[in-house]
Design an enzyme around this catalytic site. Structure first.
Site, PDB file in Angstrom:
ATOM      1  N   ARG A 237      11.481 -29.840  11.454  1.00 36.25           N
ATOM      2  CA  ARG A 237      12.097 -31.151  11.220  1.00 36.25           C
ATOM      3  C   ARG A 237      11.074 -31.993  10.461  1.00 36.25           C
ATOM      4  O   ARG A 237       9.858 -31.868  10.693  1.00 36.25           O
ATOM      5  CB  ARG A 237      12.438 -31.852  12.541  1.00 36.25           C
ATOM      6  N   GLU A 266      16.505 -37.887   5.330  1.00 37.11           N
ATOM      7  CA  GLU A 266      17.427 -36.965   4.667  1.00 37.11           C
ATOM      8  C   GLU A 266      18.770 -37.652   4.468  1.00 37.11           C
ATOM      9  O   GLU A 266      19.231 -38.340   5.379  1.00 37.11           O
ATOM     10  CB  GLU A 266      17.614 -35.703   5.508  1.00 37.11           C
ATOM     11  N   HIS A 285      17.496 -29.031   3.251  1.00 38.73           N
ATOM     12  CA  HIS A 285      17.804 -28.630   4.638  1.00 38.73           C
ATOM     13  C   HIS A 285      18.795 -27.454   4.660  1.00 38.73           C
ATOM     14  O   HIS A 285      19.881 -27.551   5.230  1.00 38.73           O
ATOM     15  CB  HIS A 285      18.355 -29.822   5.437  1.00 38.73           C
TER      16      HIS A 285
HETATM   17  P1  NAP Z   1      12.776 -22.184  20.115  1.00 39.74           P
HETATM   18  O1  NAP Z   1      13.130 -20.756  20.334  1.00 39.74           O
HETATM   19  O2  NAP Z   1      12.926 -23.139  21.230  1.00 39.74           O
HETATM   20  O3  NAP Z   1      11.252 -22.200  19.593  1.00 39.74           O
HETATM   21  C1  NAP Z   1      10.500 -23.355  19.482  1.00 39.74           C
HETATM   22  C2  NAP Z   1       9.067 -23.012  19.857  1.00 39.74           C
HETATM   23  O4  NAP Z   1       8.259 -24.178  19.647  1.00 39.74           O
HETATM   24  C3  NAP Z   1       8.915 -22.621  21.314  1.00 39.74           C
HETATM   25  O5  NAP Z   1       8.392 -21.312  21.365  1.00 39.74           O
HETATM   26  C4  NAP Z   1       7.916 -23.614  21.875  1.00 39.74           C
HETATM   27  O6  NAP Z   1       6.881 -22.997  22.595  1.00 39.74           O
HETATM   28  C5  NAP Z   1       7.272 -24.203  20.656  1.00 39.74           C
HETATM   29  N1  NAP Z   1       6.816 -25.568  20.893  1.00 39.74           N
HETATM   30  C6  NAP Z   1       7.509 -26.604  21.391  1.00 39.74           C
HETATM   31  N2  NAP Z   1       6.730 -27.706  21.441  1.00 39.74           N
HETATM   32  C7  NAP Z   1       5.503 -27.336  20.982  1.00 39.74           C
HETATM   33  C8  NAP Z   1       4.280 -28.013  20.810  1.00 39.74           C
HETATM   34  N3  NAP Z   1       4.137 -29.294  21.126  1.00 39.74           N
HETATM   35  N4  NAP Z   1       3.240 -27.315  20.298  1.00 39.74           N
HETATM   36  C9  NAP Z   1       3.368 -26.005  19.985  1.00 39.74           C
HETATM   37  N5  NAP Z   1       4.510 -25.304  20.136  1.00 39.74           N
HETATM   38  C10 NAP Z   1       5.557 -25.973  20.632  1.00 39.74           C
HETATM   39  O7  NAP Z   1      13.589 -22.794  18.890  1.00 39.74           O
HETATM   40  P2  NAP Z   1      14.082 -22.064  17.551  1.00 39.74           P
HETATM   41  O8  NAP Z   1      15.450 -21.547  17.748  1.00 39.74           O
HETATM   42  O9  NAP Z   1      13.022 -21.143  17.084  1.00 39.74           O
HETATM   43  O10 NAP Z   1      14.196 -23.353  16.599  1.00 39.74           O
HETATM   44  C11 NAP Z   1      13.060 -24.154  16.370  1.00 39.74           C
HETATM   45  C12 NAP Z   1      13.415 -25.401  15.617  1.00 39.74           C
HETATM   46  O11 NAP Z   1      13.661 -25.085  14.255  1.00 39.74           O
HETATM   47  C13 NAP Z   1      14.692 -26.112  16.065  1.00 39.74           C
HETATM   48  O12 NAP Z   1      14.488 -26.943  17.164  1.00 39.74           O
HETATM   49  C14 NAP Z   1      15.087 -26.897  14.825  1.00 39.74           C
HETATM   50  O13 NAP Z   1      14.556 -28.195  14.862  1.00 39.74           O
HETATM   51  C15 NAP Z   1      14.447 -26.112  13.696  1.00 39.74           C
HETATM   52  N6  NAP Z   1      15.467 -25.503  12.829  1.00 39.74           N
HETATM   53  C16 NAP Z   1      15.575 -25.933  11.545  1.00 39.74           C
HETATM   54  C17 NAP Z   1      16.526 -25.376  10.719  1.00 39.74           C
HETATM   55  C18 NAP Z   1      16.655 -25.825   9.291  1.00 39.74           C
HETATM   56  O14 NAP Z   1      17.763 -25.900   8.806  1.00 39.74           O
HETATM   57  N7  NAP Z   1      15.564 -26.064   8.594  1.00 39.74           N
HETATM   58  C19 NAP Z   1      17.395 -24.393  11.204  1.00 39.74           C
HETATM   59  C20 NAP Z   1      17.248 -23.975  12.515  1.00 39.74           C
HETATM   60  C21 NAP Z   1      16.284 -24.547  13.336  1.00 39.74           C
HETATM   61  P3  NAP Z   1       7.018 -22.424  24.087  1.00 39.74           P
HETATM   62  O15 NAP Z   1       8.062 -21.357  24.010  1.00 39.74           O
HETATM   63  O16 NAP Z   1       5.664 -21.894  24.328  1.00 39.74           O
HETATM   64  O17 NAP Z   1       7.432 -23.572  24.922  1.00 39.74           O
END
Ligand code: NAP
Length: 321
Positions: A237, A266, A285
């Site tokens: 984000r 955005e 995005h």
């Molecule tokens: P996810 O499986 O929940 O993975 C997020 C990871 O971030 C988790 O492993 C978590 O670690 C880690 N994390 C959270 N807070 C942190 C911090 N302060 N410092 C270090 N690591 C931290 O989520 P995902 O499905 O991979 O998606 C991640 C994000 O990508 C979404 O929330 C969304 O905002 C973004 N996204 C963007 C797009 C786009 O269109 N560009 C598309 C999809 C998703 P732990 O597991 O160790 O808690």
């Protein structure tokens, strides 16, 4: 009496029909000039909301006393005040997993495009500048064999690590809240503190959710820790990065470049300084934006919504109570 659902994102005909078989649907086009007014009008009777990209604050929720389920067509839930929804006993659901691989592809597209200057040089050809063979002024930098640092080793981070290790022979470092033995075993990923990762990686890719702990995670101090030849890729984000600090680092040559799919504001304003920088690849995005994946996300969101309205526990329930 059927439950009433407000849909504020375009659904495919089959999904719309599936929804209409079970609930009364009001469609609202938020891009229309009266879109928000129509949403407000529909909220008092709504039991469910289905959509994305709309910050759903308390002013809107106050208009919806009958609301039971908010089904977001996204994995990130930063547009919602989760604690407020929980207080109101409103289920919030999201669409993880189905977008993981496509979003990791976007991350890799930005890594490759930034390293090999694909967009800059494609535009250069289009503008009629290719008159002789290229010299070092137009060379990029290798991706294969380099070190990728992943900040946020969750679903998307893991899919990115797989591409990097198996496909590009990259060394993978990661930083997350917790260590990930699976990713370490499968991709040879190595855990690092945030500071150590920033100092070692040739490519730093952000895949954390936006939250209180990640807003502004990458600011001037963190950018200064990165190698000058490194590239920052943000598919998380926009607000995870201090954009003004990033612009300064890119302008001053502190960083080689950036591949950015997400921005503080955005749509990205046309006069953003980022668009003046040749070493920035900016995409609108598009993380999950393929026909197949957007349909899968919408299908998942419809299922979550119907499960929630039926009094079941939705599969992808963010705030279980
Ligand atoms: P996810 O499986 O929940 O993975 C997020 C990871 O971030 C988790 O492993 C978590 O670690 C880690 N994390 C959270 N807070 C942190 C911090 N302060 N410092 C270090 N690591 C931290 O989520 P995902 O499905 O991979 O998606 C991640 C994000 O990508 C979404 O929330 C969304 O905002 C973004 N996204 C963007 C797009 C786009 O269109 N560009 C598309 C999809 C998703 P732990 O597991 O160790 O808690």
């Amino acid at each position: 009496m059927n439950k009433r659902v407000v849909v504020y994102k375009t659904l495919s005909q089959p999904l719309l029909e599936r929804l209409q078989q079970q609930v009364d649907v009001t469609q609202v086009d938020l891009n229309a000039s009266d879109g928000l007014a129509r949403l407000r009008d529909a909220l008092p009777d709504a039991h469910g909301l289905l959509g994305a990209s709309l910050p759903l604050g308390s002013a809107l929720l106050d208009l919806a006393p009958n609301l039971q389920v908010v089904s977001s067509i996204s994995v990130g839930v930063d547009n919602y005040d989760v604690a407020d929804l929980t207080r109101r006993r409103v289920m919030l659901t999201h669409t993880p997993d189905v977008l993981t691989e496509t979003t990791a592809d976007t991350g890799f597209a930005l890594i490759l495009a930034s390293a090999r200057r694909v967009v800059e040089l494609a535009n250069w050809v289009r503008d009629g500048h290719w008159h002789k063979s290229l010299g070092p002024a137009h060379f990029g930098t290798d991706v294969q064999g380099k070190t990728l640092g992943i900040i946020g080793m969750g679903r998307i981070g893991d899919a990115l690590a797989r591409r990097a290790a198996a496909g590009f022979g990259m060394r993978v470092l990661y930083h997350s809240n917790q260590r990930k033995p699976d990713a370490e075993a499968r991709h040879g990923a190595r855990f690092r503190s945030l500071e150590a990762l920033l100092g070692e990686a040739d490519f730093v890719c952000l895949t954390v959710p936006l939250s209180a702990s990640t807003e502004g995670l990458i600011g001037a101090r963190e950018l200064a820790l990165m190698k000058p030849e490194a590239i920052l890729v943000n598919i998380a984000r926009g607000r995870v990065v201090d954009e003004a600090a990033l612009i300064e680092a890119l302008r001053s040559g502190r960083l080689r470049g950036a591949g950015l799919d997400v921005f503080e504001q955005e749509p990205l304003p046309a006069d953003s300084p980022l668009l003046q920088l040749a070493n920035v690849v900016a995409t609108p995005h598009i993380g999950s934006a393929t026909h197949e994946t957007r349909e899968a996300m919408a299908r998942c969101a419809v299922e979550n919504l119907l499960e929630g309205l039926a009094g079941e526990r939705p599969r992808h329930w963010v705030n279980p109570f």
